[in-house]
Scaffold this motif. Structure first.
Motif, mmCIF file in Angstrom:
data_model
loop_
_atom_site.group_PDB
_atom_site.id
_atom_site.type_symbol
_atom_site.label_atom_id
_atom_site.label_comp_id
_atom_site.label_asym_id
_atom_site.label_seq_id
_atom_site.Cartn_x
_atom_site.Cartn_y
_atom_site.Cartn_z
ATOM 1 N N PHE A 69 36.539 -51.353 -41.335
ATOM 2 C CA PHE A 69 37.923 -50.944 -41.072
ATOM 3 C C PHE A 69 38.935 -51.808 -41.830
ATOM 4 O O PHE A 69 40.079 -51.391 -42.017
ATOM 5 N N ALA A 70 38.503 -52.996 -42.266
ATOM 6 C CA ALA A 70 39.396 -53.852 -43.046
ATOM 7 C C ALA A 70 39.506 -53.408 -44.504
ATOM 8 O O ALA A 70 40.351 -53.919 -45.239
ATOM 9 N N LEU A 71 38.676 -52.448 -44.933
ATOM 10 C CA LEU A 71 38.737 -51.946 -46.300
ATOM 11 C C LEU A 71 40.043 -51.187 -46.524
ATOM 12 O O LEU A 71 40.665 -50.709 -45.569
ATOM 13 N N PRO A 72 40.456 -51.039 -47.795
ATOM 14 C CA PRO A 72 41.660 -50.244 -48.079
ATOM 15 C C PRO A 72 41.517 -48.812 -47.565
ATOM 16 O O PRO A 72 40.399 -48.257 -47.515
ATOM 17 N N ASP A 73 42.634 -48.204 -47.189
ATOM 18 C CA ASP A 73 42.604 -46.853 -46.635
ATOM 19 C C ASP A 73 41.942 -45.859 -47.561
ATOM 20 O O ASP A 73 41.221 -44.952 -47.109
ATOM 21 N N GLU A 74 42.152 -45.997 -48.875
ATOM 22 C CA GLU A 74 41.564 -45.046 -49.814
ATOM 23 C C GLU A 74 40.037 -45.138 -49.843
ATOM 24 O O GLU A 74 39.358 -44.147 -50.093
ATOM 25 N N GLU A 75 39.494 -46.336 -49.559
ATOM 26 C CA GLU A 75 38.040 -46.481 -49.498
ATOM 27 C C GLU A 75 37.491 -45.849 -48.224
ATOM 28 O O GLU A 75 36.471 -45.159 -48.250
ATOM 29 N N LYS A 76 38.165 -46.087 -47.113
ATOM 30 C CA LYS A 76 37.710 -45.503 -45.851
ATOM 31 C C LYS A 76 37.793 -43.978 -45.898
ATOM 32 O O LYS A 76 36.918 -43.281 -45.351
ATOM 33 N N ALA A 77 38.815 -43.456 -46.566
ATOM 34 C CA ALA A 77 39.006 -42.007 -46.638
ATOM 35 C C ALA A 77 37.863 -41.305 -47.365
ATOM 36 O O ALA A 77 37.663 -40.094 -47.194
ATOM 37 N N LYS A 78 37.088 -42.054 -48.154
ATOM 38 C CA LYS A 78 35.944 -41.460 -48.860
ATOM 39 C C LYS A 78 34.777 -41.157 -47.919
ATOM 40 O O LYS A 78 33.874 -40.404 -48.288
ATOM 41 N N VAL A 79 34.814 -41.751 -46.736
ATOM 42 C CA VAL A 79 33.688 -41.613 -45.814
ATOM 43 C C VAL A 79 33.875 -40.374 -44.953
ATOM 44 O O VAL A 79 33.960 -40.414 -43.726
ATOM 45 N N ARG A 80 33.986 -39.265 -45.647
ATOM 46 C CA ARG A 80 34.089 -37.962 -44.992
ATOM 47 C C ARG A 80 33.243 -36.983 -45.780
ATOM 48 O O ARG A 80 33.184 -37.057 -47.013
ATOM 49 N N PRO A 81 32.608 -36.020 -45.117
ATOM 50 C CA PRO A 81 31.918 -34.969 -45.865
ATOM 51 C C PRO A 81 32.916 -34.191 -46.719
ATOM 52 O O PRO A 81 34.109 -34.123 -46.411
ATOM 53 N N ALA A 82 32.431 -33.612 -47.788
ATOM 54 C CA ALA A 82 33.313 -32.810 -48.651
ATOM 55 C C ALA A 82 33.976 -31.701 -47.851
ATOM 56 O O ALA A 82 35.129 -31.372 -48.045
ATOM 57 N N GLU A 83 33.245 -31.140 -46.909
ATOM 58 C CA GLU A 83 33.819 -30.162 -45.975
ATOM 59 C C GLU A 83 33.070 -30.288 -44.660
ATOM 60 O O GLU A 83 31.926 -30.728 -44.628
ATOM 61 N N ALA A 84 33.737 -29.962 -43.581
ATOM 62 C CA ALA A 84 33.145 -30.146 -42.259
ATOM 63 C C ALA A 84 31.831 -29.375 -42.142
ATOM 64 O O ALA A 84 31.729 -28.228 -42.550
ATOM 65 N N SER A 85 30.839 -30.051 -41.606
ATOM 66 C CA SER A 85 29.543 -29.398 -41.410
ATOM 67 C C SER A 85 29.638 -28.401 -40.261
ATOM 68 O O SER A 85 30.144 -28.705 -39.194
ATOM 69 N N SER A 86 29.117 -27.216 -40.484
ATOM 70 C CA SER A 86 29.149 -26.190 -39.436
ATOM 71 C C SER A 86 28.169 -26.523 -38.322
ATOM 72 O O SER A 86 28.242 -25.942 -37.244
ATOM 73 N N ASN A 87 27.240 -27.462 -38.588
ATOM 74 C CA ASN A 87 26.238 -27.798 -37.587
ATOM 75 C C ASN A 87 26.671 -28.935 -36.669
ATOM 76 O O ASN A 87 26.073 -29.149 -35.622
ATOM 77 N N ALA A 88 27.684 -29.694 -37.067
ATOM 78 C CA ALA A 88 28.123 -30.831 -36.262
ATOM 79 C C ALA A 88 29.131 -30.368 -35.209
ATOM 80 O O ALA A 88 30.117 -29.720 -35.537
ATOM 81 N N PRO A 89 28.903 -30.716 -33.933
ATOM 82 C CA PRO A 89 29.857 -30.306 -32.890
ATOM 83 C C PRO A 89 31.252 -30.885 -33.095
ATOM 84 O O PRO A 89 32.241 -30.281 -32.692
ATOM 85 N N LEU A 90 31.339 -32.073 -33.698
ATOM 86 C CA LEU A 90 32.611 -32.729 -34.009
ATOM 87 C C LEU A 90 32.534 -33.236 -35.450
ATOM 88 O O LEU A 90 31.451 -33.502 -35.960
#
Length: 323
Positions: A69-90
């Motif tokens: 969480f101490a990383l720059p916001d732009e680095e943390k923002a990379k930790v997302r799937p390209a698009e939401a997985s339809s299989n994940a409940p959240l």
């Protein structure tokens, strides 16, 4: 994690559940079961000690998540799937509460690693392993607490284990709460958890508070080596309000980020939830909730977060299903 006096939350020693079956262990088990029953019926909150989750693992996971969480916001923002997985409940991966939310925190969310749904940061090294190990240990602890609650509730042996046998909807979040400002200090608004059982690991900053039976807020300050446990809405409905879904909040502290790791033992979304006969019809009482599909409630709760109502009274709680 620094020890403190721990406020007023009861402490439950789970050591006898990891030991043999001697008479002494059986007596200690009975005391622990009674302590869980009393806590579940009072505030829905207690502390677990000798719970089987290594202290070193808890501390390492908190330290590594803080480094992320101490990383720059732009680095943390990379930790997302390209698009939401339809299989994940959240949505898995990193997210931050929207600006319009009263809650001021950011988090990293993962489901059971065996499902292959998660999205992990490359840095810091070791974070993925620590969180996955925490997930496995806390899932095991969840099943143990579920068995203890099964006995507390006087249900047939193994009932809850069979009712909640699917682990595909359990999830874990690593959170960081921002320092309080001069104008506001809300980290997480007063709420109850929608799930079955919740575990909280926290650093030494503090800020978690529990609503006591007298209506006052009780600090759940960090106590080294313990895990805070609370009952969620599902168990409140199943017991027809005999067990309390714990009301709690996080109050941010000035000049300090707060880090925690929270595990949610959940139900599968297709499960039907309603008061059990043992607590309603067979007990001579009217059901206090109408039945519902769990996923329906989970989606309503998620909408609270993504599109907060303008009026607080329009926020959906389990009271939505009250009769």
């Amino acid at each position: 994690m620094v020890a403190s006096n721990g406020g007023a939350l009861p402490m439950v020693d789970l050591a006898p559940f990891f030991a043999g079956d001697g008479a002494h262990d059986n007596s200690a088990r009975a005391r622990a079961i009674e302590a869980v029953r009393q806590a579940g019926q009072a505030t829905g909150f207690f502390r677990a000690v000798n719970h089987g989750v290594p202290r070193e693992l808890m501390a390492r996971a908190l330290d590594l998540s803080a480094a992320f969480f101490a990383l720059p916001d732009e680095e943390k923002a990379k930790v997302r799937p390209a698009e939401a997985s339809s299989n994940a409940p959240l949505p898995v991966g990193y997210a931050r509460q929207p600006a319009h939310s009263a809650d001021k925190n950011e988090y990293l969310l993962l489901f059971n690693p065996k499902l292959g749904l998660n999205h992990y940061p490359a840095e810091p090294a070791g974070l993925r392993g620590a969180l996955e190990e925490c997930f496995a240990k806390l899932a095991d602890l969840g099943l143990l607490i579920q068995d203890i609650l099964n006995e507390c509730m006087g249900l047939p042996r193994g009932f809850l284990a069979e009712y909640n046998a699917d682990r595909d909807f359990d999830f874990l979040t690593a959170l960081r709460y921002f320092p309080a400002t001069a104008d506001e200090n809300n980290g997480s608004s007063a709420h109850e958890d929608a799930n079955c059982i919740t575990f909280v690991l926290q650093d030494d900053v503090g800020g978690l508070e529990v609503l006591g039976v007298d209506g006052r807020w009780v600090p759940a300050e960090p106590v080294e080596g313990t895990i805070v446990v609370n009952v969620g809405d599902v168990l409140q409905v199943l017991t027809n309000k005999k067990f309390k879904s714990a009301t709690h909040r996080v109050v941010r502290r000035p000049e300090a980020h707060r880090h925690s790791i929270v595990f949610f033992l959940n139900l599968h979304g297709d499960k039907w939830v309603e008061p059990l006969p043992e607590f309603a019809g067979d007990a001579g009482e009217q059901p206090r909730y109408r039945g519902f599909r769990y996923n329906e409630y989970m989606q309503l709760r998620m909408r609270n977060k993504s599109h907060p109502p303008s009026r607080p009274e329009d926020v959906v709680h389990i009271t939505h299903y009250e009769i």
